[in-house]
Design a protein around this motif. Structure first.
Motif, PDB file in Angstrom:
ATOM      1  N   GLU A 190       0.858  -1.188   0.000  1.00 34.23           N
ATOM      2  CA  GLU A 190       0.000   0.000   0.000  1.00 34.23           C
ATOM      3  C   GLU A 190       0.890   1.231   0.000  1.00 34.23           C
ATOM      4  O   GLU A 190       2.038   1.179   0.440  1.00 34.23           O
ATOM      5  CB  GLU A 190      -0.908   0.015   1.225  1.00 34.23           C
ATOM      6  N   GLN A 191       0.351   2.335  -0.489  1.00 33.03           N
ATOM      7  CA  GLN A 191       1.103   3.595  -0.528  1.00 33.03           C
ATOM      8  C   GLN A 191       0.309   4.690   0.172  1.00 33.03           C
ATOM      9  O   GLN A 191      -0.920   4.634   0.221  1.00 33.03           O
ATOM     10  CB  GLN A 191       1.366   4.012  -1.977  1.00 33.03           C
ATOM     11  N   ALA A 192       1.008   5.693   0.660  1.00 26.85           N
ATOM     12  CA  ALA A 192       0.386   6.791   1.401  1.00 26.85           C
ATOM     13  C   ALA A 192      -0.608   7.583   0.561  1.00 26.85           C
ATOM     14  O   ALA A 192      -1.439   8.303   1.104  1.00 26.85           O
ATOM     15  CB  ALA A 192       1.455   7.728   1.962  1.00 26.85           C
ATOM     16  N   ASP A 193      -0.566   7.414  -0.761  1.00 26.66           N
ATOM     17  CA  ASP A 193      -1.528   8.122  -1.613  1.00 26.66           C
ATOM     18  C   ASP A 193      -2.824   7.330  -1.792  1.00 26.66           C
ATOM     19  O   ASP A 193      -3.740   7.771  -2.484  1.00 26.66           O
ATOM     20  CB  ASP A 193      -0.921   8.454  -2.974  1.00 26.66           C
ATOM     21  N   GLY A 194      -2.909   6.149  -1.164  1.00 22.10           N
ATOM     22  CA  GLY A 194      -4.132   5.353  -1.238  1.00 22.10           C
ATOM     23  C   GLY A 194      -4.139   4.320  -2.351  1.00 22.10           C
ATOM     24  O   GLY A 194      -5.126   3.627  -2.561  1.00 22.10           O
ATOM     25  N   TYR A 195      -3.048   4.194  -3.058  1.00 22.92           N
ATOM     26  CA  TYR A 195      -2.961   3.247  -4.163  1.00 22.92           C
ATOM     27  C   TYR A 195      -1.962   2.141  -3.833  1.00 22.92           C
ATOM     28  O   TYR A 195      -1.139   2.288  -2.928  1.00 22.92           O
ATOM     29  CB  TYR A 195      -2.522   3.969  -5.443  1.00 22.92           C
ATOM     30  N   LEU A 196      -2.035   1.060  -4.586  1.00 21.81           N
ATOM     31  CA  LEU A 196      -1.057  -0.009  -4.466  1.00 21.81           C
ATOM     32  C   LEU A 196       0.186   0.371  -5.249  1.00 21.81           C
ATOM     33  O   LEU A 196       0.099   1.038  -6.278  1.00 21.81           O
ATOM     34  CB  LEU A 196      -1.617  -1.316  -5.046  1.00 21.81           C
ATOM     35  N   GLY A 197       1.324  -0.087  -4.776  1.00 15.69           N
ATOM     36  CA  GLY A 197       2.578   0.126  -5.485  1.00 15.69           C
ATOM     37  C   GLY A 197       3.318  -1.189  -5.627  1.00 15.69           C
ATOM     38  O   GLY A 197       3.192  -2.075  -4.788  1.00 15.69           O
ATOM     39  N   ILE A 198       4.051  -1.301  -6.709  1.00 11.60           N
ATOM     40  CA  ILE A 198       4.881  -2.487  -6.925  1.00 11.60           C
ATOM     41  C   ILE A 198       6.274  -2.149  -6.428  1.00 11.60           C
ATOM     42  O   ILE A 198       6.901  -1.207  -6.906  1.00 11.60           O
ATOM     43  CB  ILE A 198       4.875  -2.901  -8.403  1.00 11.60           C
ATOM     44  N   ARG A 199       6.723  -2.909  -5.441  1.00 17.49           N
ATOM     45  CA  ARG A 199       7.994  -2.645  -4.766  1.00 17.49           C
ATOM     46  C   ARG A 199       9.204  -3.151  -5.516  1.00 17.49           C
ATOM     47  O   ARG A 199      10.294  -2.601  -5.378  1.00 17.49           O
ATOM     48  CB  ARG A 199       7.961  -3.342  -3.400  1.00 17.49           C
ATOM     49  N   THR A 200       9.062  -4.229  -6.237  1.00 15.97           N
ATOM     50  CA  THR A 200      10.218  -4.843  -6.895  1.00 15.97           C
ATOM     51  C   THR A 200      10.099  -4.715  -8.402  1.00 15.97           C
ATOM     52  O   THR A 200       9.000  -4.683  -8.950  1.00 15.97           O
ATOM     53  CB  THR A 200      10.337  -6.331  -6.522  1.00 15.97           C
ATOM     54  N   SER A 201      11.212  -4.678  -9.068  1.00 15.04           N
ATOM     55  CA  SER A 201      11.188  -4.502 -10.521  1.00 15.04           C
ATOM     56  C   SER A 201      10.795  -5.780 -11.264  1.00 15.04           C
ATOM     57  O   SER A 201      10.286  -5.723 -12.370  1.00 15.04           O
ATOM     58  CB  SER A 201      12.545  -4.012 -11.011  1.00 15.04           C
TER      59      SER A 201
END
Length: 126
Positions: A51-62
């Motif tokens: 999860e990200q502070a902007d409310g969206y999911l983020g992909i952590r790894t390339s």
């Protein structure tokens, strides 16, 4: 002491209620298939997605699987629509709606070992 504007309190309440009513509080899974939800849950457990502070999911790894990328894209599109709708009702912006959802609903649900991106842009493991 600064006086609180009753209208801004009302807007904050409306925003929160609208986001919850749209189902975002239920994990924003309303636009996901069960397979996409399972993919995201597994990716979160593996530390690939957070999860990200902007409310969206983020992909952590390339090196993420195309199924993970698709599930994240689908979920984020649904969240964007929900944040825009709730922001319009509350008279604020989708960015504010997303950030508030992160703080009030998403961050508290992040379990031990999972990752999230804080407001400073840093990935943090809980």
């Amino acid at each position: 002491m600064e006086k609180t504007n009753p209208m801004s309190l009302r807007k904050m309440f409306v925003l929160g209620a609208a986001v919850v009513a749209l189902g975002v509080a239920a994990g924003a899974s309303f636009a996901q298939t069960p397979a996409q939800k399972a993919t995201i849950d597994a990716a979160k457990a593996q530390g690939v997605v957070g999860e990200q502070a902007d409310g969206y999911l983020g992909i952590r790894t390339s090196a993420s699987d195309p199924a993970v990328q698709d599930a994240v894209t689908t979920t984020n599109a649904a969240r964007a629509r929900a944040y825009a709708a709730s922001a319009a009702q509350a008279g604020t912006t989708p960015d504010v709606a997303g950030a508030r959802m992160f703080e009030s609903q998403l961050l508290p649900r992040i379990t031990s070992g999972q990752w999230y991106r804080n407001a400073a842009g840093q990935w943090v493991q809980r």
